[in-house]
Motif scaffolding. Structure first.
Motif, PDB file in Angstrom:
ATOM      1  N   PHE A   1      -5.735  18.838   7.595  1.00  0.00           N
ATOM      2  CA  PHE A   1      -6.731  17.873   7.143  1.00  0.00           C
ATOM      3  C   PHE A   1      -6.022  16.524   7.018  1.00  0.00           C
ATOM      4  CE2 PHE A   1      -8.182  21.976   5.375  1.00  0.00           C
ATOM      5  CZ  PHE A   1      -9.405  22.054   6.037  1.00  0.00           C
ATOM      6  N   VAL A   2      -6.438  15.565   7.819  1.00  0.00           N
ATOM      7  CA  VAL A   2      -5.714  14.305   7.973  1.00  0.00           C
ATOM      8  C   VAL A   2      -6.479  13.170   7.303  1.00  0.00           C
ATOM      9  CG1 VAL A   2      -4.833  12.625   9.638  1.00  0.00           C
ATOM     10  CG2 VAL A   2      -4.697  15.083  10.145  1.00  0.00           C
ATOM     11  N   HIS A   3      -5.800  12.457   6.418  1.00  0.00           N
ATOM     12  CA  HIS A   3      -6.368  11.288   5.750  1.00  0.00           C
ATOM     13  C   HIS A   3      -5.445  10.100   6.005  1.00  0.00           C
ATOM     14  CE1 HIS A   3      -9.303  13.663   3.449  1.00  0.00           C
ATOM     15  NE2 HIS A   3      -8.347  14.577   3.404  1.00  0.00           N
ATOM     16  N   VAL A   4      -5.872   9.178   6.837  1.00  0.00           N
ATOM     17  CA  VAL A   4      -5.098   7.961   7.101  1.00  0.00           C
ATOM     18  C   VAL A   4      -5.622   6.859   6.182  1.00  0.00           C
ATOM     19  CG1 VAL A   4      -4.543   6.194   8.810  1.00  0.00           C
ATOM     20  CG2 VAL A   4      -4.565   8.618   9.459  1.00  0.00           C
ATOM     21  N   ILE A   5      -4.718   6.198   5.511  1.00  0.00           N
ATOM     22  CA  ILE A   5      -5.100   5.204   4.513  1.00  0.00           C
ATOM     23  C   ILE A   5      -5.088   3.821   5.153  1.00  0.00           C
ATOM     24  CG2 ILE A   5      -4.698   4.363   2.184  1.00  0.00           C
ATOM     25  CD1 ILE A   5      -5.333   7.457   2.564  1.00  0.00           C
ATOM     26  N   GLY A   6      -6.280   3.316   5.421  1.00  0.00           N
ATOM     27  CA  GLY A   6      -6.422   2.093   6.216  1.00  0.00           C
ATOM     28  C   GLY A   6      -5.739   0.882   5.620  1.00  0.00           C
ATOM     29  N   ASP A   7      -5.750   0.757   4.274  1.00  0.00           N
ATOM     30  CA  ASP A   7      -5.125  -0.404   3.648  1.00  0.00           C
ATOM     31  C   ASP A   7      -3.671  -0.142   3.249  1.00  0.00           C
ATOM     32  OD1 ASP A   7      -6.188   1.348   1.766  1.00  0.00           O
ATOM     33  OD2 ASP A   7      -6.992  -0.204   0.454  1.00  0.00           O
ATOM     34  N   ALA A   8      -3.078   0.909   3.823  1.00  0.00           N
ATOM     35  CA  ALA A   8      -1.646   1.158   3.670  1.00  0.00           C
ATOM     36  C   ALA A   8      -1.008   1.388   5.037  1.00  0.00           C
ATOM     37  CB  ALA A   8      -1.402   2.349   2.760  1.00  0.00           C
TER      38      ALA A   8
ATOM     39  N   GLY B   1       0.815  -1.213   0.000  1.00  0.00           N
ATOM     40  CA  GLY B   1       0.000   0.000   0.000  1.00  0.00           C
ATOM     41  C   GLY B   1       0.844   1.257   0.000  1.00  0.00           C
ATOM     42  N   CYS B   2       1.888   1.262   0.809  1.00  0.00           N
ATOM     43  CA  CYS B   2       2.783   2.421   0.841  1.00  0.00           C
ATOM     44  C   CYS B   2       3.472   2.613  -0.507  1.00  0.00           C
ATOM     45  CB  CYS B   2       3.815   2.265   1.949  1.00  0.00           C
ATOM     46  SG  CYS B   2       3.153   2.440   3.623  1.00  0.00           S
ATOM     47  N   ARG B   3       3.882   1.515  -1.125  1.00  0.00           N
ATOM     48  CA  ARG B   3       4.517   1.594  -2.438  1.00  0.00           C
ATOM     49  C   ARG B   3       3.568   2.209  -3.462  1.00  0.00           C
ATOM     50  NH1 ARG B   3       9.273   2.187  -4.161  1.00  0.00           N
ATOM     51  NH2 ARG B   3       8.207   3.840  -5.277  1.00  0.00           N
ATOM     52  N   THR B   4       2.314   1.784  -3.432  1.00  0.00           N
ATOM     53  CA  THR B   4       1.304   2.337  -4.337  1.00  0.00           C
ATOM     54  C   THR B   4       1.145   3.839  -4.124  1.00  0.00           C
ATOM     55  OG1 THR B   4       0.089   0.253  -4.501  1.00  0.00           O
ATOM     56  CG2 THR B   4      -1.149   2.265  -4.933  1.00  0.00           C
ATOM     57  N   LEU B   5       1.093   4.258  -2.871  1.00  0.00           N
ATOM     58  CA  LEU B   5       0.905   5.677  -2.572  1.00  0.00           C
ATOM     59  C   LEU B   5       2.118   6.510  -2.977  1.00  0.00           C
ATOM     60  CD1 LEU B   5      -0.826   5.435   0.908  1.00  0.00           C
ATOM     61  CD2 LEU B   5      -1.873   6.137  -1.246  1.00  0.00           C
ATOM     62  N   VAL B   6       3.304   6.003  -2.726  1.00  0.00           N
ATOM     63  CA  VAL B   6       4.514   6.734  -3.111  1.00  0.00           C
ATOM     64  C   VAL B   6       4.546   6.925  -4.626  1.00  0.00           C
ATOM     65  CG1 VAL B   6       7.034   6.584  -3.255  1.00  0.00           C
ATOM     66  CG2 VAL B   6       5.876   6.108  -1.093  1.00  0.00           C
TER      67      VAL B   6
ATOM     68  N   THR C   1      -9.123   4.879   1.645  1.00  0.00           N
ATOM     69  CA  THR C   1      -8.548   3.690   1.032  1.00  0.00           C
ATOM     70  C   THR C   1      -7.585   4.088  -0.083  1.00  0.00           C
ATOM     71  OG1 THR C   1     -10.243   3.496  -0.677  1.00  0.00           O
ATOM     72  CG2 THR C   1     -10.706   2.440   1.477  1.00  0.00           C
ATOM     73  N   LEU C   2      -6.809   3.102  -0.525  1.00  0.00           N
ATOM     74  CA  LEU C   2      -5.938   3.330  -1.670  1.00  0.00           C
ATOM     75  C   LEU C   2      -6.722   3.781  -2.892  1.00  0.00           C
ATOM     76  CD1 LEU C   2      -3.623   0.230  -1.267  1.00  0.00           C
ATOM     77  CD2 LEU C   2      -2.904   2.613  -1.029  1.00  0.00           C
ATOM     78  N   ASP C   3      -7.874   3.190  -3.096  1.00  0.00           N
ATOM     79  CA  ASP C   3      -8.696   3.564  -4.251  1.00  0.00           C
ATOM     80  C   ASP C   3      -9.109   5.032  -4.181  1.00  0.00           C
ATOM     81  OD1 ASP C   3      -8.518   1.077  -5.409  1.00  0.00           O
ATOM     82  OD2 ASP C   3     -10.469   0.378  -4.682  1.00  0.00           O
ATOM     83  N   ASP C   4      -9.419   5.517  -2.970  1.00  0.00           N
ATOM     84  CA  ASP C   4      -9.772   6.925  -2.815  1.00  0.00           C
ATOM     85  C   ASP C   4      -8.620   7.829  -3.269  1.00  0.00           C
ATOM     86  OD1 ASP C   4     -12.222   6.239  -1.640  1.00  0.00           O
ATOM     87  OD2 ASP C   4     -11.411   6.361   0.401  1.00  0.00           O
ATOM     88  N   VAL C   5      -7.414   7.476  -2.856  1.00  0.00           N
ATOM     89  CA  VAL C   5      -6.254   8.301  -3.199  1.00  0.00           C
ATOM     90  C   VAL C   5      -5.956   8.232  -4.686  1.00  0.00           C
ATOM     91  CG1 VAL C   5      -3.824   8.762  -2.734  1.00  0.00           C
ATOM     92  CG2 VAL C   5      -5.300   7.952  -0.886  1.00  0.00           C
TER      93      VAL C   5
END
Length: 201
Positions: A159-166, A42-47, A191-195
């Motif tokens: 504004f804080v968005h924590v990504i549950g599946d990452a 998940g972190c890799r996807t977000l980066v 979620t990752l999909d949201d981002v």
């Protein structure tokens, strides 16, 4: 509150060898470190998504001086086994970010010696300098460093968005409890999909 590209940074928390590798210090002290490994993908996807969207990526590392003079209660009293195995000592392989998430040239790394990424660090001045008012947060562990950072950010009116599946925690129940607390009062759980949808638009 929608996730945006503008005035936003991705904060990747403590994705270090000590937490995630079979040879790391969390494994050495008997913690179930493999429970944290699902956060890697998940972190890799977000980066990757942040870099593609032009969103700044900021990393944190939980790091202690080699003599643990800055360690405080945690390694010196609560979990002294951390000190015995040299957990997260500055300059060690254990303290380094895992190869899968190695920072790119120019990306900022914030070292800290407490769970919060804000406590005693230069994170807030960096965010101010970048014009950041929204944080997308991923990493480990959900109930400790991720949650503590999210709470501190929320109290500073980010504004804080924590990504549950990452994110991930040693214990699944504490992972879920932490996300519930964050989403109740300090920000949003996404979620990752949201981002991906927000940053691909």
């Amino acid at each position: 509150m929608d996730i945006t590209r503008e005035s936003t940074a991705l904060l990747v928390i403590d994705m270090q060898n000590g937490f995630l590798d079979d040879k790391g210090s969390m494994a050495a002290v008997g913690l179930p470190h493999r429970e944290l490994r699902p956060a890697i993908a998940g972190c890799r996807t977000l980066v990757d998504a942040a870099r593609a969207a032009g969103v700044p990526v900021i990393y944190t590392r939980y790091v202690f001086q080699p003599d643990y003079a800055d360690g405080g209660v945690l390694p010196n009293h609560i979990v002294p086994a951390m000190k015995e195995v040299g957990s997260l000592a500055a300059g060690s392989w254990d303290a380094e970010i895992i190869d899968e998430l190695a920072p790119a040239e120019g990306e900022i790394v914030i070292d800290k010696s407490r769970p919060s990424s804000f406590y005693g660090t230069r994170l807030e001045p960096v965010l101010t300098g970048l014009g950041v008012r929204s944080l997308v947060i991923c990493g480990v562990t959900t109930n400790i460093c991720v949650e503590t950072t999210a709470r501190d950010a929320g109290q500073r009116d980010y504004f804080v968005h924590v990504i549950g599946d990452a994110t991930a925690e040693f214990d699944k129940a504490r992972h879920e409890h932490a996300l519930t607390g964050i989403g109740f009062l300090f920000g949003w759980v996404n979620t990752l999909d949201d981002v991906r949808a927000a940053w691909a638009a």
